[in-house]
Design an enzyme around this catalytic site. Sequence first.
Site, PDB file in Angstrom:
ATOM      1  N   GLY A  41      -6.992  40.000  93.661  1.00  0.00           N
ATOM      2  CA  GLY A  41      -6.039  38.913  93.545  1.00  0.00           C
ATOM      3  C   GLY A  41      -5.082  39.007  92.408  1.00  0.00           C
ATOM      4  CG  ASP A  77       8.843  44.682  98.501  1.00  0.00           C
ATOM      5  OD1 ASP A  77       8.948  44.714  97.025  1.00  0.00           O
ATOM      6  OD2 ASP A  77       9.310  45.547  99.371  1.00  0.00           O
ATOM      7  CB  ALA A 110       3.026  41.069 111.490  1.00  0.00           C
ATOM      8  N   GLY A 112       5.226  45.987 109.935  1.00  0.00           N
ATOM      9  CA  GLY A 112       6.498  46.283 109.043  1.00  0.00           C
ATOM     10  C   GLY A 112       6.558  45.454 107.720  1.00  0.00           C
TER      11      GLY A 112
END
Length: 141
Positions: A41, A77, A110, A112
């Site tokens: 975490g 990011d 997912a 990418g």
Amino acid sequence: ADGKPASPATLTAAEPATLVTYLLRCCPAARWVCVTLGAEGAVALERRPGASLVHVPAHKLPAQGPGAVRDSTGAGDAFIGAIAAGVRCGVPLADTLRLAAFVAAANCAAEGARGGMPHHADLPPDLRALLADAELAGTRE
């Protein structure tokens, strides 16, 4: 022992409280600092008297099947982007970390760097409620 903060080179992942305390001491303008701990975490510490370490566990994804980790590219990011959204919308620190943990995990489901980035409607209701005023918040300044 000499009153100076420990060097980051001497800190380990087992010492997140020491690390965030060190970072706050090194960054006098910071209101709070956060350190991500991967599967453990994230932790954060605010600069205010009596502040306690905030720990938010990582949002767990299934090991296999739909929603399982497919690609961790961009997870950090995504985490930071959700932190920025939470700060911008005035969400309390612990809730901002919960939001960031969810967004980073969702992005990993997912392919990418942005493949799994959730939209507002994709958030669980409790997290969606934190940002319910986000569209209006952007028009107030």
